[in-house]
Each structure stands twice: as structure tokens, then as C-alpha cells.
Write an enzyme that holds these catalytic residues in place. Structure first.
Site, short mmCIF file in Angstrom:
data_model
loop_
_atom_site.label_atom_id
_atom_site.label_comp_id
_atom_site.label_asym_id
_atom_site.label_seq_id
_atom_site.Cartn_x
_atom_site.Cartn_y
_atom_site.Cartn_z
N TYR A 215 17.23 30.71 35.66
CA TYR A 215 18.05 30.87 36.82
C TYR A 215 18.07 32.34 37.32
O TYR A 215 18.31 32.53 38.44
CB TYR A 215 19.64 30.22 36.58
CG TYR A 215 19.60 28.72 36.61
CD1 TYR A 215 19.67 28.06 37.82
CD2 TYR A 215 19.58 28.12 35.71
CE1 TYR A 215 19.62 26.55 38.01
CE2 TYR A 215 19.47 26.65 35.66
CZ TYR A 215 19.74 25.97 36.83
OH TYR A 215 19.50 24.63 36.76
N GLU B 95 23.66 20.56 32.95
CA GLU B 95 22.56 20.36 32.16
C GLU B 95 22.68 20.73 30.71
O GLU B 95 22.20 20.07 29.78
CB GLU B 95 21.31 21.64 32.63
CG GLU B 95 20.80 21.16 33.96
CD GLU B 95 20.13 22.22 34.81
OE1 GLU B 95 19.89 23.27 34.11
OE2 GLU B 95 20.00 22.07 36.12
#
Length: 410
Positions: A98, A140
Site C-alpha cells: 500500500y 485482509e
């Protein structure tokens, strides 16, 4: 929630960012792949990139999330992330990735919007990104924990035990663990990612595709159904690329060969309920529906189930006999099929020519609907369910294989 200051800035700039979000997504991928060619080579689907689907999916996700985040009321923005999080988990996405996305996304926003991106605007949209990324990472990590894996270690090497031709263009593959151990259980409707290595000039690339688990009577096996995907014509006349992973599996995967697959993920799973079910699919989209039916039949479910399926022709209808047998094993289930190339219209009501016609069946307005198939098919069916048959929007569950370009409207 966003800070009060950032929320006000995001609200004021949503029209500007929304109008350019597709361009921002395209510039973002161009920058990121230039800096990190390994991501384009080994993680992202090149067919989806070529068609622009991945760019549209990213743009839609950001736009919808930001809109919900600053709305005065409405859905929790985190609700729209479940499907994305499951897909990320099946790819083994890690938290540090990310940071890579953040770096190149902010560059893309500045490049596309230019002087409109003041320090205040940049800070506000930076906050939106980290709010969304943080929510995805949380989901996640929970999925990884539920799967019993650490550090996104979702990939396993399996061996193909059996394969079976289901139709002229569809094959069922049954891989299992090399040591013949029992495979991790999968919930009905879940999928696995499959990774193949492809030649690309002088180098090798890895490509990944998701396939629904059809189930197996052997706990040492998983079952996936793969349809060959030659290049074709899209609605706008452009040529759609061939399905690289599916075609490699068709051409090269034989019994005894190894295959890389992820742990099972996916949110199109049955909710515990006694409410009526409507299971609607088209073409290869029948795969997750088929697994739901196998589970219901095996559990002796007494739920009313209306099963609707459309396919081009009887010859291309994989698992046709098994589908009939599974529905017949459920006293409270009924099956209706439509064939585009059926020829002479039959006399039986449950076998019809043309496309799925919801007016031809009796729908319970309180039913839970599970929908899978090509995107235009799902868009039309979902609109009819909600607008014409008054099914509650939240009760229409769907699965998209590939980038979720439907997120912005669904």
C-alpha cells in the site's frame, strides 16, 4: 472518520476529482509500472490492463469510497471493500504494498489535476487514501488469520489428480496436495487464485486468475472448472484479449503436473437463513452457483430454491446433467434454463429459448439472490430484480471475476 477539515475539502473537490478519476488511474498505473515492472509482470492481469478494466475498477473504488466517507448518512464505506479485500487476500497482497500504491497515486493526482492540488487538497485526499488502505489492511489481515496463514503466505503447490472434459471448451481440474493431505476447507461459493508462468520474449512472467471451487467428494482435492478463452469481440467492436491463464491450463495442465493455487477466499457465500433462494447464472458464471447447490443438496436443505441459468447452447452447457440431478435432489428446488441457440422452441416451460426472463418465473420478494455471470448480464438482471420485482438491493449478492468495474453502480 476523516478530520472535519479534510472532509470539507474532499466534499468540495469530489466533482473535480470524480471527473478526472479515470485519467488519474491510468496515469497512476503508468507511473507505478515504470517504477516497479515486477508488479506488472508478476501480479497484475495484463488482459485487464489492456482493456482498461483494472483502471476503471480502481477509479470506481476510490470514487465510491470517498463519496460514502463524506456523506452525511448512508452506507458505511467499509462495506464496499469486502470484495476487493478478498481478491487482494487471494493474491497475497501485503501491507507494505500500500506504500507503493500511495506514492504513485499521489503523483498521478498531482499530474492530472495540476495547480488545483493545493497542499490542503493533497492532504485531504492523502487522508482518504490511508483511511481506505487501513480498512483494507484490517479486513485482509482478518482473512489471513481466518485462513490460518501468516504474512499473506497464501500460495500452495498442488498436483493435478484428475481432469474431465465438461463441454467442448470447458474442463474440470481436480488438484490435490502433493503429500495427499486433506486440503483446507472452502465455504460454498469461494474461489482460489491460480498462478501460471508464461514466456514473454526472453523473460518469464507470472499471471494470476481466480476460479470458483466446484467442490469434490474427496477431501484431498479441490475442483475448478476452466473455460478456454479465445480472443473475441467486445460490445464496442474492440478485440478482447485471449485468456492467458485459462488457455495455458487447457493446453498444458495434465494429470501429474504441479499447479500453484491460493487458499480459498471470496464473499459470495451462503448466509444462514431459511429464506427462499434465487440462484441466477449465465455461462461459466454457473460455477459458484453449482457449488452452492452441491452444498445445499448434500446438507438436505429444505430452503425453497429457484435456479435460473442461461447459456449459448446445450452443447456448451457444462455440468448440464449434474445441475439437473442436484436440483432434482432438492424437493423444494426448481430449475429453469434458457439457451440462446436452442433452435425450435420446446414445449417444456423450464427449457426456453433466448435470454433469462424473470417475468416467466415466480419470484419471492423476500428471497436472497445470488448472481454470477458476464457483467452486462448481471447488470440487466440486477436492475430487473430491484426495479421490476422489488427485491431488496442488499439481498442481491454477486460475484465479479476480474476487476470490479461494477462497484460504482452496484
Amino acid at each position: 472518520m476523516l478530520s472535519t477539515r479534510s472532509a470539507a475539502v474532499v466534499k468540495a473537490t469530489l466533482p473535480l476529482v470524480g471527473a478526472e478519476i479515470e485519467n488519474i488511474a491510468r496515469v497512476f498505473y503508468r507511473h507505478m509500472f515504470a517504477a516497479r515492472p515486477d508488479l506488472e509482470r508478476d501480479l497484475f492481469n495484463r488482459g485487464n490492463q489492456a482493456q482498461g478494466d483494472q483502471q476503471s475498477a480502481l477509479a470506481g473504488a476510490i470514487a465510491v469510497y470517498a463519496t460514502l466517507l463524506v456523506a452525511d448518512d448512508g452506507r458505511d464505506p467499509v462495506e464496499v471493500l469486502a470484495r476487493i479485500a478478498h481478491k487482494h487476500a487471494s493474491l497475497g497482497i501485503t501491507e507494505d504494498q500500500y506504500l507503493i500504491v500511495h506514492e504513485h497515486l499521489l503523483v498521478a493526482i498531482g499530474e492530472v489535476l495540476g495547480d488545483a492540488v493545493t497542499p490542503e487538497v493533497a492532504a485531504a485526499w492523502d487522508e482518504v487514501y490511508w483511511h481506505m488502505a487501513g480498512a483494507l489492511v484490517t479486513i485482509e489481515n482478518r482473512l489471513y488469520a481466518d485462513a490460518g496463514v501468516a504474512h499473506a503466505d497464501v500460495w500452495r503447490t498442488l498436483v493435478l489428480r484428475r481432469c474431465r472434459q465438461e463441454s467442448p471448451d470447458t474442463v474440470s481440474f481436480m488438484p490435490g496436495a502433493a503429500d495427499h493431505s486433506v486440503l483446507p476447507p472452502a465455504r460454498p461459493g469461494q474461489y482460489v487464485s491460480v498462478q501460471v508462468t508464461l514466456p514473454d520474449g526472453a523473460r518469464q512472467i507470472r499471471q494470476i486468475r481466480q476460479y470458483s471451487l466446484t467442490g469434490s467428494t474427496d477431501p484431498q482435492e479441490w475442483g475448478i472448472r476452466v473455460k478456454a478463452a479465445p480472443p473475441g469481440r467486445a460490445v464496442d467492436g474492440t478485440t478482447t484479449p485471449a485468456g492467458q491463464v485459462s488457455n495455458v491450463l487447457h493446453d498444458n495442465l495434465i494429470e501429474g503436473r504441479r499447479i500453484r493455487a491460493s487458499m480459498p477466499f471470496g464473499e459470495l457465500v451462503l448466509e444462514d437463513s431459511d429464506r427462499p433462494l434465487v440462484l441466477i447464472s449465465a455461462g461459466i458464471g454457473a460455477t459458484p452457483i453449482f457449488r452452492l447447490l452441491r452444498y445445499l443438496a448434500g446438507a438436505g436443505s429444505a430452503r425453497d430454491a429457484l435456479v435460473l441459468h442461461a447459456v449459448r447452447s446445450p452443447a456448451q452447457h457444462a455440468h448440464r446433467r449434474e445441475l439437473k440431478e442436484l436440483v432434482a435432489a432438492m424437493p423444494t428446488a426448481s430449475l429453469h434454463r434458457w439457451y440462446k441457440d436452442l433452435g425450435v422452441r420446446p414445449t417444456r416451460d423450464a427449457l426456453q429459448a433466448g435470454r433469462v426472463d424473470l417475468a416467466a418465473v415466480e419470484l419471492h420478494t423476500d428471497a436472497q439472490v445470488y448472481l454470477c455471470g458476464p457483467l452486462p448480464f448481471m447488470e440487466a438482471v440486477r436492475a430487473s430484480l430491484i426495479n421490476d420485482h422489488h427485491v431488496v438491493e442488499a439481498d442481491v449478492h454477486y460475484e465479479v471475476f476480474g476487476p470490479d468495474t461494477w462497484l460504482a453502480s452496484a
